[in-house]
Design a protein around this motif. Structure first.
Motif, short mmCIF file in Angstrom:
data_model
loop_
_atom_site.label_atom_id
_atom_site.label_comp_id
_atom_site.label_asym_id
_atom_site.label_seq_id
_atom_site.Cartn_x
_atom_site.Cartn_y
_atom_site.Cartn_z
N SER A 744 7.28 31.00 49.81
CA SER A 744 8.43 31.90 49.91
C SER A 744 8.33 33.11 48.99
N ALA A 745 7.98 32.90 47.73
CA ALA A 745 7.93 34.04 46.81
C ALA A 745 6.96 35.12 47.29
N PRO A 746 5.71 34.78 47.69
CA PRO A 746 4.82 35.85 48.17
C PRO A 746 5.36 36.59 49.40
N ALA A 747 5.99 35.86 50.33
CA ALA A 747 6.53 36.51 51.52
C ALA A 747 7.63 37.49 51.16
N VAL A 748 8.51 37.10 50.25
CA VAL A 748 9.61 37.98 49.84
C VAL A 748 9.05 39.19 49.08
N ILE A 749 8.13 38.94 48.17
CA ILE A 749 7.53 40.05 47.41
C ILE A 749 6.89 41.05 48.35
N ASN A 750 6.10 40.55 49.29
CA ASN A 750 5.42 41.45 50.23
C ASN A 750 6.41 42.23 51.09
N ALA A 751 7.53 41.60 51.45
CA ALA A 751 8.54 42.30 52.24
C ALA A 751 9.16 43.44 51.45
N VAL A 752 9.47 43.19 50.19
CA VAL A 752 10.08 44.24 49.36
C VAL A 752 9.11 45.39 49.15
N ILE A 753 7.87 45.07 48.81
CA ILE A 753 6.88 46.13 48.57
C ILE A 753 6.58 46.88 49.87
N ASP A 754 6.60 46.18 51.00
CA ASP A 754 6.40 46.85 52.28
C ASP A 754 7.54 47.84 52.56
N ALA A 755 8.76 47.45 52.21
CA ALA A 755 9.89 48.36 52.38
C ALA A 755 9.73 49.62 51.53
N LEU A 756 9.13 49.46 50.37
CA LEU A 756 8.95 50.59 49.45
C LEU A 756 7.61 51.30 49.63
N ALA A 757 6.85 50.91 50.64
CA ALA A 757 5.52 51.49 50.85
C ALA A 757 5.53 53.02 50.95
N PRO A 758 6.55 53.65 51.55
CA PRO A 758 6.52 55.12 51.59
C PRO A 758 6.50 55.78 50.21
N PHE A 759 6.87 55.03 49.18
CA PHE A 759 6.86 55.58 47.83
C PHE A 759 5.55 55.27 47.09
N GLY A 760 4.62 54.57 47.74
CA GLY A 760 3.35 54.24 47.09
C GLY A 760 3.48 53.20 46.01
N VAL A 761 4.46 52.32 46.12
CA VAL A 761 4.71 51.31 45.09
C VAL A 761 3.77 50.12 45.28
N GLU A 762 3.22 49.60 44.19
CA GLU A 762 2.46 48.35 44.19
C GLU A 762 3.02 47.43 43.12
N LEU A 763 2.85 46.13 43.35
CA LEU A 763 3.44 45.14 42.45
C LEU A 763 2.57 44.91 41.24
N ALA A 764 3.21 44.82 40.06
CA ALA A 764 2.51 44.37 38.86
C ALA A 764 3.32 43.30 38.14
N HIS A 765 4.66 43.43 38.16
CA HIS A 765 5.50 42.51 37.39
C HIS A 765 6.63 41.96 38.24
N LEU A 766 6.95 40.70 38.01
CA LEU A 766 8.10 40.04 38.61
C LEU A 766 9.10 39.71 37.50
N PRO A 767 10.38 39.50 37.86
CA PRO A 767 10.95 39.50 39.21
C PRO A 767 11.28 40.90 39.69
N LEU A 768 11.49 41.02 40.99
CA LEU A 768 11.88 42.30 41.59
C LEU A 768 13.40 42.41 41.54
N SER A 769 13.91 42.60 40.35
CA SER A 769 15.34 42.72 40.14
C SER A 769 15.81 44.09 40.61
N PRO A 770 17.11 44.29 40.84
CA PRO A 770 17.60 45.62 41.22
C PRO A 770 17.19 46.71 40.23
N ALA A 771 17.29 46.41 38.94
CA ALA A 771 16.91 47.41 37.94
C ALA A 771 15.44 47.76 38.04
N ALA A 772 14.59 46.75 38.26
CA ALA A 772 13.15 47.00 38.38
C ALA A 772 12.86 47.85 39.61
N ILE A 773 13.55 47.58 40.70
CA ILE A 773 13.31 48.34 41.93
C ILE A 773 13.75 49.78 41.77
#
Length: 790
Positions: A744-773
């Motif tokens: 579940s965690a990888p699927a959710v992470i990938n969904a969030v980063i996919d949503a932000l793909a137009p901004f060129g975002v890549e994951l380095a740190h978790l969790p993906l809290s609202p403030a982090a996003i």
């Protein structure tokens, strides 16, 4: 290659109770509040315990003054390390395999405290209220020392969590030399490398830890009531701890409100209660409160990995490697290597990877110790699946297309992954395609494009993994069952474990009813009492369904043979003409020639002259199953879609789909319940949960105001599809307990980063809290020329 019999499941009318949605037999008492947990147990004159805990992350204990606390009315005793620690005869777990690095394990802190919450003294009083008041009166003089807070730099400091562990290294293991893969990476058309950090989070069972220990000095016997996953392991552990015979210890497990790995081994507080009980004339109870649970109950997941993959020009994987580092805290339980090694071994996952290696390092720090947690090797899926999405974007491919190109096919099994793990009886491509079809992946991509044109950011993420279940470790390799058909024809089945939310009562009843050919209403199960039940490894490693099926089948076969023999003798027909169904022994094709199970039992117990020659009296048998398999593999694909509000950072999960292959299902409701629970935990880990410490080593999330858990308002309906690949084990069953938390965690992470793909975002740190996003999006807007890492 052999045909492994994969099929997508559509529920058909069953021929027995196994495979049906039988209502859970434990639900009535649990939903009506009639469950019996450790805190519901009361013993005559029982005393209550509370721990004095360190308020600093590291310091020398200069002195402990217990006088004022001992003088408080209602206090029976205050124990320190000097009182309890010398009483330890042997401190060892069955999972402590030979050759693993030793792990320091003092019951109470001795000489030095090593994390905030480290137990320093134990107060025993007439009730918990007095005990808590007395804790405030114990004066401990500390000399603060510099703590090792960040495990990532623990190897660089001269400060040591444990003086005998240079460089704060708790253990390490490597695969093939990384240099052997350098030519592959150097010549590859594409090399993708990504460092991913996963925060610490915690098991957080609804019922915290709890233990009652009662020592009966005249006979030298110990009785323990425990909230546990492993009653027989606690019995063996306590016998070794006190240096007494195993038959002198009785452990009783009643209802357990969740374990998730936290309760798979006794922890230091449990040890203290058992040691203290031997010094008391009555029973001693300890119930962990929620602040203790979040501060000192144990952590999971705190880790990072430097993952890399090499691809050819078409996106075919050529090699994979991961350098993995894990925080084990001050006192990990049991050896942390048992869960860390699979991270490296399983990193290639369900993909065609010709060459791979890994490096695993475990670091001590002055934080709470690492404990087992649902899918403790889960980081291998986080690192691999996030890296694959990153690789696809960098190569200009769709992540699904990249996976399809590299995922192992049915005709390639059995096989070995490049790290030597044997894969068999799995269906990664089938679950992948089923999950995508359930979503209608192409339609979602079209919807995503339209939404982006309207300023909305939708994303989709997937995770496909292979999960080792029913592992053949020494503790987990066998399971026993005792079945007694009573003179009335009713059936009692005795097995070692007990339900901790995983419906073992229902599962055992279903398996037994079918194995004996009796009505399910006539079957009852007794579990979790070591004085009554055969030895077993408890719940852990997704083993219970498969192992209990084996034990019940072995035992029921003996009784079926006896029942058929008695019925055939009485009815005057050959044994091969008798069939057992729903509590009747019938002559095949002659409906009127039949006997009830009660009539057979009456002969077995009371009318020995009617027994056929060679058939013993009674209808009671014990059997033991030993798995010949190092492991049984399960697999699944998770697909998540979400919408991200780039102004607030809020993530709304839109759809969540799981295609699961756990072999034939004993009870689809139970299987899906396990998937739901694990999935929610992974969602929490991706977005909400964080067992955080400040820079000085102080925990800052010790209440549910600070430690956020997903609730029903954050979790969408979880849609489940099933693919069935029988395992080589009993009934073809596989484990399903941990998979939801892995995928579940990888699927959710990938969904969030996919949503932000137009901004060129890549994951380095978790969790993906609202403030982090929000911070990610803001940085991306400020720097549109490059890639921004989370």
């Amino acid at each position: 290659m052999t045909d492994i019999g994969i099929r997508q499941v559509t529920e058909a009318p069953p021929t027995g109770f196994v495979g049906t949605r039988v209502p859970r037999v434990e639900d009535l008492r649990l939903v009506t509040g009639a469950g019996s947990f450790v805190d519901d147990v009361h013993r005559p004159g029982m005393l209550h315990a509370c721990f004095v805990r360190s308020p600093i992350p590291r310091g020398r204990i200069v002195g402990i003054d217990t006088a004022e606390a001992t003088a408080l009315d209602g206090v029976y005793a205050v124990f320190t390390a000097a009182d309890l620690n010398p009483e330890v005869h042997q401190f060892s777990y069955s999972l402590d395999a030979p050759g693993l690095p030793p792990v320091p394990r003092p019951p109470l802190a001795e000489g030095e405290v090593r994390f905030v919450g480290d137990p320093v003294a134990l107060v025993v009083a007439i009730d918990r209220y007095v005990a808590e008041d007395a804790v405030e009166l114990v004066v401990v003089d500390y000399e603060p020392l510099e703590p090792v807070v960040d495990y990532r730099t623990a190897h660089e400091t001269t400060e040591l969590v444990h003086a005998q562990c240079p460089g704060n290294l708790a253990g390490a293991l490597s695969g093939r030399p990384a240099a052997e893969l350098d030519p592959i990476f150097d010549s590859a058309a594409h090399v993708v490398r990504q460092q991913i950090f996963q925060q610490a989070y915690a098991p957080v069972p609804i019922e915290t830890r709890g233990l009652i220990a009662e020592w009966w000095a005249p006979s030298g016997e110990l009785t323990v009531w425990a909230s546990t996953q492993v009653p027989h392991e606690i019995r063996g552990f306590c016998a070794r701890l006190l240096g007494i015979a195993e038959h002198s210890v009785r452990v009783i497990m009643r209802d357990t409100g969740g374990g998730f790995g936290l309760k798979a081994a006794p922890l230091r507080e449990d040890v203290c209660i058992v040691l203290a009980a031997r010094k008391l004339p009555v029973a001693l109870k300890w119930i962990e409160d929620r602040q203790e649970n979040l501060m000192a109950g144990g952590m999971a997941r705190h880790e990072h990995g430097d993952a890399r993959m090499a691809f050819d020009a078409d996106g075919t994987i050529l090699a994979a490697a991961i350098d993995y580092v894990q925080n084990v805290g001050a006192y990990p339980t049991p050896s942390p290597l048992t869960a860390a090694i699979p991270v490296g071994m399983l990193f290639p996952g369900p993909y065609r990877v010709p060459a791979a290696t890994f490096d695993v390092r475990l670091m001590y720090s002055n934080t709470v110790g690492r404990v087992a947690y649902r899918g403790p090797w889960q980081f291998e899926s986080v690192a691999r699946e996030v890296l694959l999405d990153t690789a696809a974007r960098r190569m200009g491919m769709d992540p699904v297309a990249l996976r399809r190109r590299n995922m192992l096919r049915q005709d390639e099994f059995p096989t070995f992954n490049p790290n030597g793990m044997p894969y068999s009886d799995v269906s990664p491509s089938e679950t992948f395609e089923q999950a995508l079809a359930m979503l209608d992946y192409d339609a979602f991509r079209d919807q995503q494009l339209r939404a982006r044109a309207d300023g909305r950011y939708l994303g989709v993420g997937t995770c496909t993994y292979l999960e080792p279940t029913t592992g053949g470790t020494p503790l987990h390799s066998t399971e026993g069952a005792t079945i007694r058909i009573e003179p009335s024809g009713k059936v009692n089945v005795y097995v070692s474990g007990g339900s901790s939310g995983n419906s073992l009562e229902t599962t055992v009843v279903q398996l037994t009813a079918d194995a004996l050919g009796v009505d399910i209403a006539d079957v009852h199960t007794i579990q979790g009492d070591t004085a009554l039940t055969p030895f077993g490894g408890g719940t852990g490693g997704s083993r219970s369904g498969s192992m209990l099926a084996g034990a019940i089948a072995e035992t029921a076969a003996v009784l079926r043979e006896r029942m058929v023999a008695i019925a055939a003798h009485k009815l005057g027909v050959p044994v091969e003409e008798v069939e057992l169904t729903r509590g009747w022994a019938q002559v095949r094709g002659v409906p009127d020639a039949a006997m009830t199970l009660a009539e057979i039992a009456d002969i077995a117990y009371f009318n020995g002259y009617d027994l056929p020659p060679g058939v013993p009296a009674g209808l009671e048998a014990s059997g033991r199953y030993r798995t010949p398999h190092m492991m049984i593999w399960a697999n699944a694909t998770h697909v998540c879609t979400c919408e991200v509000d780039i102004e607030t950072g809020a993530v709304t999960l839109l759809r969540y789909i799981v295609s699961e292959d756990c072999g034939p299902m004993i009870n689809p409701d139970v299987v899906e319940g396990q998937i739901f629970g694990g999935t929610v935990q992974g969602i929490g880990g991706a977005l909400y949960e964080h067992l955080a410490y400040d820079e000085s080593g102080n925990p800052i999330s010790t209440t549910f105001m600070d430690y956020l858990l997903p609730t029903a308002t954050e979790v969408p309906v979880i849609e489940v599809g099933h693919v069935e690949t029988p395992s080589p084990g009993p009934g073809g069953f596989k484990g399903v307990g941990e998979g939801g938390a892995i995928g579940s965690a990888p699927a959710v992470i990938n969904a969030v980063i996919d949503a932000l793909a137009p901004f060129g975002v890549e994951l380095a740190h978790l969790p993906l809290s609202p403030a982090a996003i929000v911070a990610l999006v803001d940085r991306a807007r400020a720097d549109l020329t490059g890639t921004v890492q989370a």
